[in-house]
Structures are given as C-alpha cells and as structure tokens.
Design a protein around this motif. Structure first.
Motif, PDB file in Angstrom:
ATOM      1  N   ARG A  15       0.830  -1.209   0.000  1.00 48.37           N
ATOM      2  CA  ARG A  15       0.000   0.000   0.000  1.00 48.37           C
ATOM      3  C   ARG A  15       0.864   1.259   0.000  1.00 48.37           C
ATOM      4  O   ARG A  15       0.602   2.213  -0.726  1.00 48.37           O
ATOM      5  N   GLU A  17       3.938   1.550  -1.091  1.00 46.96           N
ATOM      6  CA  GLU A  17       4.575   1.688  -2.397  1.00 46.96           C
ATOM      7  C   GLU A  17       3.600   2.245  -3.440  1.00 46.96           C
ATOM      8  O   GLU A  17       3.992   3.044  -4.299  1.00 46.96           O
ATOM      9  N   MET A  18       2.333   1.856  -3.371  1.00 51.57           N
ATOM     10  CA  MET A  18       1.340   2.383  -4.301  1.00 51.57           C
ATOM     11  C   MET A  18       1.107   3.876  -4.058  1.00 51.57           C
ATOM     12  O   MET A  18       0.957   4.643  -5.006  1.00 51.57           O
ATOM     13  N   VAL A  19       1.085   4.295  -2.803  1.00 52.80           N
ATOM     14  CA  VAL A  19       0.924   5.720  -2.491  1.00 52.80           C
ATOM     15  C   VAL A  19       2.097   6.509  -3.062  1.00 52.80           C
ATOM     16  O   VAL A  19       1.910   7.557  -3.707  1.00 52.80           O
ATOM     17  N   HIS A  21       4.006   5.609  -5.540  1.00 57.07           N
ATOM     18  CA  HIS A  21       3.924   5.544  -6.998  1.00 57.07           C
ATOM     19  C   HIS A  21       2.899   6.542  -7.533  1.00 57.07           C
ATOM     20  O   HIS A  21       3.152   7.233  -8.533  1.00 57.07           O
ATOM     21  N   ARG A  22       1.734   6.625  -6.870  1.00 60.08           N
ATOM     22  CA  ARG A  22       0.705   7.583  -7.312  1.00 60.08           C
ATOM     23  C   ARG A  22       1.207   9.019  -7.211  1.00 60.08           C
ATOM     24  O   ARG A  22       0.971   9.833  -8.111  1.00 60.08           O
ATOM     25  N   ARG A  23       1.885   9.345  -6.121  1.00 65.79           N
ATOM     26  CA  ARG A  23       2.449  10.688  -5.977  1.00 65.79           C
ATOM     27  C   ARG A  23       3.455  10.973  -7.081  1.00 65.79           C
ATOM     28  O   ARG A  23       3.467  12.066  -7.667  1.00 65.79           O
ATOM     29  N   TYR A  24       4.312   9.979  -7.366  1.00 62.76           N
ATOM     30  CA  TYR A  24       5.322  10.153  -8.396  1.00 62.76           C
ATOM     31  C   TYR A  24       4.673  10.362  -9.763  1.00 62.76           C
ATOM     32  O   TYR A  24       5.069  11.253 -10.523  1.00 62.76           O
ATOM     33  N   MET A  25       3.649   9.547 -10.092  1.00 62.03           N
ATOM     34  CA  MET A  25       2.990   9.662 -11.396  1.00 62.03           C
ATOM     35  C   MET A  25       2.257  11.002 -11.510  1.00 62.03           C
ATOM     36  O   MET A  25       2.255  11.622 -12.573  1.00 62.03           O
ATOM     37  N   PHE A  26       1.638  11.466 -10.424  1.00 57.59           N
ATOM     38  CA  PHE A  26       0.955  12.757 -10.443  1.00 57.59           C
ATOM     39  C   PHE A  26       1.952  13.884 -10.710  1.00 57.59           C
ATOM     40  O   PHE A  26       1.727  14.744 -11.568  1.00 57.59           O
ATOM     41  N   LYS A  29       3.094  13.774 -14.355  1.00 57.19           N
ATOM     42  CA  LYS A  29       2.111  14.322 -15.293  1.00 57.19           C
ATOM     43  C   LYS A  29       2.069  15.847 -15.213  1.00 57.19           C
ATOM     44  O   LYS A  29       1.964  16.535 -16.238  1.00 57.19           O
TER      45      LYS A  29
END
Length: 90
Positions: A15, A17-19, A21-26, A29
């Motif tokens: 979980r 790591e997903m948080v 990853h989402r921050r990094y992808m945001f 973008k």
C-alpha cells in the motif's frame, strides 16, 4: 501467540509503495504538462517573431491603389456648375 495476520507487513508495504507511486505519477504528469505548455508558448512566440520579421522584409507597393469616394461622386457633379441668371427682357 501470533499477533495479527502474517501478510500484514507485506500488504502494508505494498500500500505504501502504491501511495508513493501515485504521488510520483501525479508529479510526473504535472511536470510533463508544464513542459508542453512552455513548449507551446515558445512555438507561438517564435512564429510571431518570424511573422514580424517577414513583414518587415516585404517590399512596399510600387503603385498605391486608388481609393474612390463614391459618396462625393454621387453628390458632386463633374465639370463646372454655372449659374445663369434669368433674362427678364425676353
């Protein structure tokens, strides 16, 4: 005695790591969007500068086009206007 589920630590890490990853992808973008915006503004400014330089290089017209004043032609007759007085003796 066992405390909690054995996979709890693994799921918690996934979980987290997903948080991350989402921050990094945001952020990625947002960065790409800003980069494309700056590129677009740069292209527009270059095209405007090119247009300004191209118009300054153009040669002026040799003959100026004649502009006709239709209104004055309608209300001002061509030639001289003569006012002939009436002859009362005839």
């Amino acid at each position: 005695m066992q405390q909690g589920h054995p996979r709890y630590k693994q799921l918690s890490k996934a979980r987290h790591e997903m948080v991350i990853h989402r921050r990094y992808m945001f952020a990625k973008k947002i960065n790409e969007g800003m980069h494309s915006f700056v590129d677009g503004v740069r292209k527009v400014m270059n095209s405007v500068a090119d247009a300004i330089f191209n118009t300054s290089k153009t040669k002026p017209l040799k003959e100026k086009p004649e502009i006709k004043d239709i209104y004055s032609e309608m209300h001002n007759p061509k030639g001289l206007m003569q006012i002939v007085p009436r002859k009362f003796n005839e």
